[in-house]
Design an enzyme around this catalytic site. Structure first.
Site, PDB file in Angstrom:
ATOM      1  N   SER A  60      76.331   6.029 -69.573  1.00 13.93           N
ATOM      2  CA  SER A  60      75.919   5.306 -71.215  1.00 13.93           C
ATOM      3  C   SER A  60      74.526   4.480 -70.744  1.00 13.93           C
ATOM      4  O   SER A  60      73.692   4.509 -71.461  1.00 13.93           O
ATOM      5  CB  SER A  60      76.693   4.696 -72.197  1.00 13.93           C
ATOM      6  OG  SER A  60      77.189   3.878 -70.947  1.00 13.93           O
ATOM      7  N   ASP A 274      80.088  -5.616 -77.017  1.00 14.63           N
ATOM      8  CA  ASP A 274      80.806  -4.949 -76.075  1.00 14.63           C
ATOM      9  C   ASP A 274      80.733  -5.290 -74.867  1.00 14.63           C
ATOM     10  O   ASP A 274      82.503  -5.201 -74.230  1.00 14.63           O
ATOM     11  CB  ASP A 274      80.808  -3.823 -76.551  1.00 14.63           C
ATOM     12  CG  ASP A 274      79.986  -2.843 -75.958  1.00 14.63           C
ATOM     13  OD1 ASP A 274      79.284  -3.327 -74.886  1.00 14.63           O
ATOM     14  OD2 ASP A 274      79.513  -1.474 -75.933  1.00 14.63           O
ATOM     15  N   HIS A 277      77.107  -3.163 -71.946  1.00 21.15           N
ATOM     16  CA  HIS A 277      76.588  -1.935 -72.162  1.00 21.15           C
ATOM     17  C   HIS A 277      75.592  -2.936 -71.710  1.00 21.15           C
ATOM     18  O   HIS A 277      75.444  -4.312 -72.687  1.00 21.15           O
ATOM     19  CB  HIS A 277      76.229  -0.657 -73.390  1.00 21.15           C
ATOM     20  CG  HIS A 277      76.802   0.231 -73.437  1.00 21.15           C
ATOM     21  ND1 HIS A 277      78.202  -0.120 -74.804  1.00 21.15           N
ATOM     22  CD2 HIS A 277      77.321   1.202 -72.482  1.00 21.15           C
ATOM     23  CE1 HIS A 277      78.516   1.307 -74.046  1.00 21.15           C
ATOM     24  NE2 HIS A 277      77.827   2.084 -72.789  1.00 21.15           N
TER      25      HIS A 277
END
Length: 311
Positions: A60, A274, A277
Site C-alpha cells: 500500500s 493509522d 501509511h
C-alpha cells in the site's frame, strides 16, 4: 485450541489482494467503466516514444495512501513527458492516484512515484545536474528525439506479503507481464524497480525471519525473467509495520548483499493517523529520496553506458 483470531482476517486480505492481481494479468477493457481513471486519462502524444521505465511494486505505501490536498503539490501534477501504463496496458498521461485501476480493493491516494519522476525530469533538464540522465533539447514537439520520456508501470497491491510476489504467483507474473508490455509498447528500457513492501510480513515471526531470503530470490527471478542481470532495485526500508516484528524485516532489508540493490530508509518519515501509511508530506520526501538514490547510482556508472532510451 482455537486458532488466532487474526488468521481469518489475513485470509480475507490475501484473497482481496489476489483478486486485484488477477485483474492485472489480463484486464479486459469492459472491467474498466468510463468513470475509471484509466478511461478518463488521455493517450499521450509521447505514447510511442522510447521511455525510461520504472516498475512500481510492493504494497500500500507504494500504491499510495497519502491524502490528496487542494491544490495538489507541484510534484503530483501531470507532465507531458510523464506517462503511466494503465491496467489495460495503454500509455496514458500520469496523474494520481497512479494505482487506482491496479490496487482496486482499496482507495488509492498519493504515493512516491510522481515526485520521483518529476525530480528525474528536472534533473534531465538542468545543465548543472551531476547526473548522467540524458538532457532534453529545447524542442517541445513530441518528435524531438532528445526529450526524456518517463514511463511508470504500477503493479503494487495493498496488504500483500512477500510470498505473494514469488515467481509463479499471480502478483509476480502480472508484474513481469506488465514490465514486458511496457518495454514492447513503444520501446525503451527499464531504469529500475522501485520496491516498497514488507509491512504485512511483520505480523508473523516466521514471515519476518524468512523475508531476506525471499527478497533475494525475488530480485534474482526478476532479473532473469526480464532479461536484465544488472537491473537496479531500489527497496524502501520500512517506516512502520502491521505487527511486532518490524525490526526483523528492517534488519533483513539492510542485510541484503546483492549488486545493484539500494536501500532507501523511510524510518522517521511522518505517518498518517493509522501509524501505518506514510503521510502526503512523507510520500513527497520519499519520492525525492528515491530519485536522489537513482541519480547517484547513475552518476557513479560509466557515462558512456548511460544512454537515452531511444539510442
Amino acid at each position: 485450541m482455537k486458532p488466532p483470531a487474526r488468521r481469518p482476517l489475513l485470509g480475507l486480505l490475501a484473497a482481496a489482494a489476489l483478486l486485484s492481481c488477477l485483474l492485472l494479468l489480463a484486464p479486459p477493457p469492459r472491467l474498466f467503466p468510463s468513470s475509471s481513471s484509466s478511461a478518463r486519462a488521455p493517450t499521450s502524444p509521447y505514447a510511442h516514444r522510447p521511455k525510461l521505465l520504472f516498475l512500481l511494486a510492493g504494497q500500500s505505501n507504494m500504491a499510495g495512501r497519502g491524502a490528496p490536498t487542494s491544490p495538489l503539490p507541484a510534484p503530483y501534477l501531470p507532465h507531458p513527458r510523464l506517462l503511466r501504463l494503465a491496467a489495460d496496458r495503454r500509455w496514458v498521461a500520469a496523474s494520481p492516484p497512479l494505482h487506482a485501476d491496479i490496487d482496486t480493493h482499496k482507495t488509492c491516494g498519493l504515493g512516491p512515484a510522481m515526485p520521483f519522476a518529476h525530480r528525474l525530469l528536472l534533473s534531465s533538464s538542468s545543465p548543472s545536474s551531476p547526473s548522467s540522465l540524458p538532457a532534453p533539447s529545447t524542442v517541445s514537439d513530441p518528435g524531438g528525439e532528445d526529450l526524456l520520456v518517463l514511463g511508470l508501470v504500477p503493479c503494487a497491491v495493498g496488504g500483500t506479503r512477500i510470498w505473494m510476489w514469488a515467481r509463479g504467483q499471480p502478483l509476480y507474473e502480472a508484474a513481469v507481464a506488465r514490465a514486458r508490455a511496457a518495454v514492447a509498447g513503444g520501446g525503451g528500457a527499464l531504469g529500475a524497480v522501485l520496491w516498497f513492501q514488507g509491512e504485512s510480513d511483520t505480523i508473523e515471526v516466521d514471515d519476518a525471519r524468512a523475508y531476506g531470503g525471499k527478497m533475494e530470490r525475488l530480485v534474482a527471478d526478476l532479473r532473469e525473467d526480464l532479461g536484465s542481470p544488472n537491473l537496479l532495485v531500489i527497496q524502501v526500508g520500512l517506516a512502520s509495520g502491521e505487527g511486532n516484528y518490524t525490526d526483523i524485516v528492517r534488519d533483513a532489508q539492510r542485510s541484503i548483499n546483492l549488486p545493484n540493490v539500494i536501500l532507501v530508509d523511510a524510518m522517521g518519515l511522518p505517518l498518517s493517523d493509522d501509524q501505518l501509511h506514510l503521510s502526503t508530506e512523507a510520500q513527497l520526501r520519499l519520492g525525492e529520496m528515491l530519485a536522489q538514490a537513482y541519480l547517484e547510482f547513475e552518476s557513479s556508472r560509466d557515462p558512456k553506458a548511460i544512454e537515452s532510451p531511444h539510442q
